[in-house]
Design an enzyme around this catalytic site. Structure first.
Site, mmCIF file in Angstrom:
data_model
loop_
_atom_site.group_PDB
_atom_site.id
_atom_site.type_symbol
_atom_site.label_atom_id
_atom_site.label_comp_id
_atom_site.label_asym_id
_atom_site.label_seq_id
_atom_site.Cartn_x
_atom_site.Cartn_y
_atom_site.Cartn_z
ATOM 1 N N ASP A 34 52.240 -0.631 10.194
ATOM 2 C CA ASP A 34 51.228 -0.392 9.720
ATOM 3 C C ASP A 34 50.644 0.988 9.999
ATOM 4 O OD1 ASP A 34 50.422 -0.649 12.484
ATOM 5 O OD2 ASP A 34 48.857 -2.094 12.296
ATOM 6 N N GLU A 36 50.155 2.453 13.191
ATOM 7 C CA GLU A 36 49.801 2.526 14.435
ATOM 8 C C GLU A 36 50.813 3.095 15.412
ATOM 9 O OE1 GLU A 36 47.308 -0.698 15.789
ATOM 10 O OE2 GLU A 36 46.154 -0.702 14.291
ATOM 11 N N GLN A 93 37.606 25.414 15.337
ATOM 12 C CA GLN A 93 36.218 24.878 15.035
ATOM 13 C C GLN A 93 35.436 24.759 16.326
ATOM 14 O OE1 GLN A 93 35.142 24.340 11.905
ATOM 15 N NE2 GLN A 93 33.007 23.644 12.521
ATOM 16 N N HIS A 126 41.948 29.167 21.194
ATOM 17 C CA HIS A 126 41.377 30.163 20.343
ATOM 18 C C HIS A 126 40.043 30.985 21.086
ATOM 19 C CE1 HIS A 126 40.397 32.301 16.985
ATOM 20 N NE2 HIS A 126 39.350 31.792 16.669
ATOM 21 N N LYS A 188 37.964 45.680 8.360
ATOM 22 C CA LYS A 188 37.836 45.513 6.978
ATOM 23 C C LYS A 188 36.939 46.109 6.520
ATOM 24 C CE LYS A 188 39.302 40.527 6.260
ATOM 25 N NZ LYS A 188 38.962 39.048 6.120
ATOM 26 N N ARG A 190 35.015 47.022 2.171
ATOM 27 C CA ARG A 190 34.799 46.893 0.851
ATOM 28 C C ARG A 190 34.488 48.211 0.031
ATOM 29 N NH1 ARG A 190 35.085 42.290 -1.365
ATOM 30 N NH2 ARG A 190 34.767 41.039 0.306
ATOM 31 N N ASP A 215 48.372 38.425 17.312
ATOM 32 C CA ASP A 215 47.305 37.440 17.148
ATOM 33 C C ASP A 215 47.609 36.288 18.033
ATOM 34 O OD1 ASP A 215 45.092 36.622 15.987
ATOM 35 O OD2 ASP A 215 45.583 36.571 13.905
#
Ligand code: R5P
Length: 292
Positions: A34, A36, A93, A126, A188, A190, A215
């Site tokens: 199943d 698990e 996050q 991070h 960056k 613009r 990075d």
């Protein structure tokens, strides 16, 4: 003490068991019909145990295995369990960017502690302050930038080390120290009329010089591919890319080579075709510190 390996970090676990002069035990893993997960650590344990289990894709499955492994080790008699999760997933996050979002890294860190871990070692997480924020158990964040930079020693002409953004500048600085190079981060900008986005080094001139882009993570490769294109357009010599965690999803390597990157190099926190630098030594050092 024993070092317990799962399928997510077998190679690194073997190196670590040699460096720590400890027996290597490989956990049995299977999946029930199943879906698990099942995991078993063979034999009776005593004393300190180190579990090596990286949380690269499929992250959710691996995270469940990690929680099961910690409980299994404790149940088998380990007095202290040090979890080494070289790539700690969900770490980007690290705050509620939008209302209604979770702080995912906090959820995972608290779960590892609740499962019974007595200490945690991660590699180039991070945001390192997430560990202090969410953990009560002792922890270490290993930064393998010296190891990554040493790979390029003697290979680069008049080198410049560049971070893709300001947040990653400390990595470029550390690598530059090893290489005796200049360092900078990319900014960056613009064009207000055309809307065109440009990524340029803040102050260092890259013309005719070899550039090492560094990075923490290469996931889709989009960040470093864009950086490489811009740097080459500014007249850079050869462009190399280095990262700690090579997740390499969505054809990342092809994207980087197509953008003109000469070579991509990563550590072995995530097994990949470009994992040429091992974090075993600094991780072993962190484990020794935590257990001393
Ligand atoms: C972002 O915060 C990270 O530091 C990396 O720059 C990012 O995860 C790289 O992702 P990708 O390779 O998909 O551009």
């Amino acid at each position: 003490m024993a070092v317990i390996a799962t399928s997510s970090s077998l190679g690194l676990a073997a190196k670590l068991s040699r460096l720590l002069s400890k027996e290597l035990l490989v956990a049995e893993e299977k999946v029930f019909p199943d879906g698990e997960k099942y995991l078993r650590i063979p034999g009776r344990l005593e004393g300190d145990v180190v579990i090596i289990h990286s949380l690269h894709p499929p992250q959710d499955e691996r995270f469940m295995q990690l929680l099961l492994a910690v409980d299994a080790a404790k149940g088998a008699g380990a007095s202290r369990v040090v979890v080494v999760a070289p790539y700690f997933a969900y770490a980007r996050q690290d705050k509620r960017f939008l209302e209604g979002e979770p702080v995912s890294v906090g959820v995972l860190l608290r779960a590892v502690e609740a499962a019974g871990a007595d200490a945690l070692v991660v590699v180039d997480v991070h945001k390192p302050s997430s560990l202090d924020e969410w953990l009560r158990i002792p922890h270490r964040n290993v930064l393998p930038i010296k190891e990554l930079a040493s790979y390029f020693q003697g290979r680069l002409r008049d080198p410049v080390v560049l971070a893709p953004d300001r947040g990653a500048l400390h990595r470029a600085q550390l690598a530059a120290q090893v290489l005796g190079a200049e360092f900078d981060y990319l900014e960056k900008s613009r064009d207000r009329v055309t809307g065109e986005v440009k990524v340029v080094p803040r102050s260092v001139n890259v013309s005719g010089r070899d550039v090492l882009l560094i990075d923490d993570i290469i996931s889709t490769g989009g960040t470093l591919a864009a950086a490489a294109r811009e740097i080459l357009a500014l007249g850079a010599g050869r462009v190399y890319a280095a990262c700690t965690h090579a997740l390499l999803v969505s054809g990342a390597l092809d994207k980087l080579y197509a953008a003109g990157v000469e070579e991509v190099v990563a550590t072995d926190t995530v097994p990949s075709p470009v994992s040429r630098v091992s974090v075993a030594e600094p991780v072993a050092e962190a484990v020794r510190e935590l257990l001393s």
